[in-house]
Write a protein that holds these residues in place. Structure first.
Motif, short mmCIF file in Angstrom:
data_model
loop_
_atom_site.label_atom_id
_atom_site.label_comp_id
_atom_site.label_asym_id
_atom_site.label_seq_id
_atom_site.Cartn_x
_atom_site.Cartn_y
_atom_site.Cartn_z
N SER A 64 0.83 -1.21 0.00
CA SER A 64 0.00 0.00 0.00
C SER A 64 0.86 1.26 0.00
N VAL A 65 1.86 1.28 0.87
CA VAL A 65 2.76 2.43 0.94
C VAL A 65 3.54 2.57 -0.37
N ALA A 66 4.00 1.44 -0.90
CA ALA A 66 4.77 1.47 -2.15
C ALA A 66 3.93 2.02 -3.30
N MET A 67 2.68 1.58 -3.41
CA MET A 67 1.81 2.06 -4.48
C MET A 67 1.54 3.55 -4.34
N LYS A 68 1.32 3.99 -3.11
CA LYS A 68 1.05 5.41 -2.87
C LYS A 68 2.26 6.26 -3.23
N MET A 69 3.44 5.83 -2.81
CA MET A 69 4.64 6.63 -3.06
C MET A 69 5.04 6.60 -4.53
N GLU A 70 4.77 5.49 -5.22
CA GLU A 70 5.08 5.43 -6.65
C GLU A 70 4.31 6.49 -7.43
N SER A 71 3.10 6.79 -6.95
CA SER A 71 2.29 7.81 -7.63
C SER A 71 2.80 9.23 -7.34
N ILE A 72 3.63 9.36 -6.30
CA ILE A 72 4.18 10.67 -5.93
C ILE A 72 5.60 10.83 -6.47
N VAL A 73 6.44 9.83 -6.17
CA VAL A 73 7.84 9.86 -6.62
C VAL A 73 8.13 8.55 -7.34
N SER A 74 8.38 8.62 -8.61
CA SER A 74 8.64 7.42 -9.39
C SER A 74 9.86 6.65 -8.87
N ASN A 75 9.76 5.32 -8.83
CA ASN A 75 10.83 4.40 -8.39
C ASN A 75 11.15 4.48 -6.90
N SER A 76 10.27 5.08 -6.11
CA SER A 76 10.49 5.14 -4.66
C SER A 76 9.84 3.96 -3.94
N GLY A 77 8.94 3.26 -4.63
CA GLY A 77 8.15 2.22 -3.97
C GLY A 77 8.97 1.11 -3.36
N LYS A 78 10.01 0.68 -4.06
CA LYS A 78 10.80 -0.46 -3.59
C LYS A 78 11.47 -0.19 -2.25
N PHE A 79 11.96 1.03 -2.06
CA PHE A 79 12.64 1.39 -0.81
C PHE A 79 11.68 1.32 0.37
N LEU A 80 10.46 1.84 0.18
CA LEU A 80 9.50 1.87 1.26
C LEU A 80 8.84 0.50 1.47
N TYR A 81 8.66 -0.24 0.38
CA TYR A 81 8.11 -1.59 0.51
C TYR A 81 9.00 -2.44 1.42
N ALA A 82 10.30 -2.43 1.16
CA ALA A 82 11.23 -3.27 1.93
C ALA A 82 11.23 -2.88 3.40
N PHE A 83 11.16 -1.57 3.68
CA PHE A 83 11.17 -1.12 5.07
C PHE A 83 9.90 -1.55 5.80
N MET A 84 8.74 -1.33 5.18
CA MET A 84 7.49 -1.67 5.84
C MET A 84 7.30 -3.18 5.97
N PHE A 85 7.74 -3.93 4.96
CA PHE A 85 7.61 -5.39 5.03
C PHE A 85 8.41 -5.96 6.19
N SER A 86 9.52 -5.33 6.52
CA SER A 86 10.39 -5.84 7.58
C SER A 86 9.68 -5.96 8.92
N TRP A 87 8.63 -5.18 9.13
CA TRP A 87 7.90 -5.23 10.40
C TRP A 87 7.14 -6.54 10.56
N SER A 88 6.94 -7.26 9.46
CA SER A 88 6.24 -8.55 9.55
C SER A 88 6.94 -9.50 10.50
N LEU A 89 8.26 -9.64 10.33
CA LEU A 89 9.01 -10.57 11.18
C LEU A 89 9.04 -10.10 12.63
N VAL A 90 9.05 -8.79 12.83
CA VAL A 90 8.98 -8.26 14.20
C VAL A 90 7.71 -8.73 14.87
N MET A 91 6.58 -8.60 14.20
CA MET A 91 5.29 -9.04 14.77
C MET A 91 5.29 -10.54 15.02
#
Length: 280
Positions: A64-91
């Protein structure tokens, strides 16, 4: 007498027979899993479902964050996707979900150290992965009815990511699967060495970021990803067919076991088997 005395002293200081601190924690974890599996199968199954509940939520917010940011800044989605996904293992680790790829490490060590039988280890691992899948499908179905994924454009970061997974050759999926679960279990083992919760969280986020950003194939993470894509794509992804999905799951699973079970699990169990002082 002096020589004998020196020899005895050398043997006492250079030979260690007890488990390393890390292996002690792993043994306790294995025994807990084994006990729960044998005494309360339903609770073990629910903990396995919970792991994919947390993973599904992490995957959803990451895309969700990656899709939103891609619409604002092109090619930014991957950076934010990886960061947000990392919280999965924390949970998953903080709330004691049973994750199949982490159990590849635990069950391999369990067999190597003869803590549980081979049959029991395979049963625990199979049931864990099966209910990871069940949890992923149920969560993905429910999430497909939420606002974020109700009406997606035909081209977006989520669909593009799924399409890229489906187009990978089998050999690439296999190798990426190896590295994905090496990374996951590095986070698991390092988490055992760190006492403070803040330190554990930081370690998990930055280590999981490695495989998430590089796009390596993690079979359990692909459960909610493919399930969600099936529910929300409505035929827009031509390569999203059962044969392609099963191909990815098979080679990712095989690679994940080699990376997490053999390289990290058996490898560190063997490294800590020698009666020397060099233990983890």
């Amino acid at each position: 007498m002096d020589c004998e005395s020196k020899k005895t002293t050398f043997e006492k200081t250079s030979v260690v027979t007890e488990l390393s601190p890390m292996m002690q924690q792993i043994r306790i974890g294995i025994e807990k899993k084994d006990h729960l599996f044998k005494t309360s199968f339903c609770r073990y199954a629910v903990r396995s479902c919970y792991a994919c509940l947390f993973l599904s939520l992490g995957t959803t917010i990451a895309f969700s964050v990656a899709m939103k940011m891609e619409s604002i800044v092109s090619n930014s989605g991957k950076f934010l996707y990886a960061f947000m996904f990392s919280w999965s293992l924390v949970m998953i680790l903080f709330l004691n979900g049973e994750l199949g790829t982490a159990n590849m490490l635990y069950m391999t060590i369990a067999v190597h150290r003869k803590i549980v039988s081979f049959k029991t280890a395979v049963s625990i691992l199979f049931i864990c992965i099966f209910f990871n899948l069940v949890g992923a499908i149920v969560c993905a179905y429910l999430l497909s009815h939420t606002g974020t994924f109700a009406q997606l454009a035909s081209h977006n970061y989520f669909f593009d990511s799924v399409q890229a997974k489906l187009l990978k050759p089998s050999s690439q999926i296999f190798v990426e699967g190896i590295f994905a679960n090496i990374v996951v279990n590095i986070a698991v083992l390092m988490g055992l060495r760190i006492k403070e919760d803040t330190g554990k969280i930081l370690v998990m986020i930055f280590i999981i970021y490695i495989f998430a950003f590089l796009g390596y194939e993690h079979v359990i993470a692909n459960f909610p990803t493919f399930s969600l894509a099936l529910f929300v794509s409505h035929g827009t992804l031509n390569d999203l067919v059962p044969s392609n999905i099963l191909r990815n799951i098979f080679f990712a699973l095989l690679g994940n076991y080699i990376g997490g079970g053999l390289i990290m699990g058996f490898g560190y169990s063997w490294l800590n088997s020698n009666t020397t002082q060099y233990l983890d």
